[in-house]
Design an enzyme around this catalytic site. Sequence first.
Site, PDB file in Angstrom:
ATOM      1  N   ARG A   1       8.413 -38.483   8.660  1.00  0.00           N
ATOM      2  CA  ARG A   1       9.288 -37.440   8.449  1.00  0.00           C
ATOM      3  C   ARG A   1       8.953 -36.024   8.854  1.00  0.00           C
ATOM      4  NH1 ARG A   1      12.566 -37.371   2.907  1.00  0.00           N
ATOM      5  NH2 ARG A   1      10.398 -36.316   2.170  1.00  0.00           N
TER       6      ARG A   1
ATOM      7  N   LYS B   1      12.272 -31.017   6.870  1.00  0.00           N
ATOM      8  CA  LYS B   1      11.747 -30.310   5.744  1.00  0.00           C
ATOM      9  C   LYS B   1      10.906 -29.092   5.928  1.00  0.00           C
ATOM     10  CE  LYS B   1      10.181 -32.467   1.181  1.00  0.00           C
ATOM     11  NZ  LYS B   1      11.382 -31.812   0.294  1.00  0.00           N
TER      12      LYS B   1
ATOM     13  N   GLU C   1      24.222 -32.505  -0.203  1.00  0.00           N
ATOM     14  CA  GLU C   1      23.005 -32.871  -1.002  1.00  0.00           C
ATOM     15  C   GLU C   1      22.836 -31.748  -2.288  1.00  0.00           C
ATOM     16  OE1 GLU C   1      19.238 -33.163   0.604  1.00  0.00           O
ATOM     17  OE2 GLU C   1      19.777 -32.082   2.363  1.00  0.00           O
TER      18      GLU C   1
END
Length: 342
Positions: free
Chosen positions: A82, A184, A220
């Site tokens: 990721r 992220k 989210e």
Amino acid sequence: MEKKNIDWGNLSFGYSQTDYRFIANYENGAWDEGTFSTDPNVVINECAGVLQYCQACFEGLKAYTTEDGRTVMFRPDLNADRMAGSCERLVMPVFPKERYIEALKELVRKNYAYVPPYGTGATLYLRPYMFASSPVLGVHSADSFQFRIIASPVGPYFKNGIKPLTIRVCDFDRAAPHGTGHIKAGLNYAMSLFAITDAHEQGFDENMYLDSATRTKVEETGGANFIFVTKDGTLVTPKSSTILPSVTRRSLLYVGEKILGMKVEEREVYKEELADFAECGVCGTAAVICPVGKVVDHGKEICFPSGMTDMGPVTKKLYDTLTGIQMGRREAPEGWIYEVEI
Ligand code: PLP
Ligand code: COI
């Protein structure tokens, strides 16, 4: 090596300095060999890219002490993958996956005294991150970068542990279509700070972000994905290209389907459906799985039948199974647990 004398059971989710951190620098097109340093300070140029245009990304994973005393990490390969995606999207160099996992292992070994003992409820949080370290003034990528991994013993992310949360539907958006919601990047969190500060001031634990294109679908929270359980026991998680692909959520879908024999669905979830669910929770490395008791949508309360005192029964089964795997109380699916030989 002796463990530190820390009140493990009373740790909250916060930074505590540990003895070692991993540092590698990227210059002239290549990563150096990296070092483990005892110096917690970063010295960079006043015009470093990270300070001007927020060219930085990070990851989060944990090391655990298992029931039989081993030290393990949970799926660090997925964090490496990721982060590679985050780096590519932010025009930063990828730190090679094998070195990434090796550095994590060695860092845990060096900070073994800070890995919380089994049964304390605490874990060693590992935070790999990368930032632009060379000067930048015009809007363009930097040339030099630093990759670091720090470690900090942590307790529960939410102040009341796993008591059900009250979440509000948020009027601010977290991520734009075709933006950076799926990576992220530190910038995603910087722009969520106003919303979380406001939520806390209004007495809410977290924000429920909606999709910014139509504001009809559940995305989210600022730091965790949602899970829902339908009245007939199906595990549902929101599918969206603008949410972070949570390692915990992906693991729970597998646990639900393959271990607990549940029906699982990853699909768009409309805000209008919320009142139909039996259980709701948030999941992530820091959050683990925390039940949501109530969602407040501009004064309208959506109360889940699981209530405000305990985790719903299905969420509890998922929680027990996942944490059982992480703490070595149950067999893990192949490749999920990386043991750190001390
Ligand atoms: N969503 C956001 C925005 C996050 O910051 C996190 C934390 O990493 C998650 C979801 C959960 O992801 P993971 O389970 O990989 O920790
Ligand atoms: C994590 O769960 O590891 C995160 O990075 C989320 C953050 C809000 C602490």
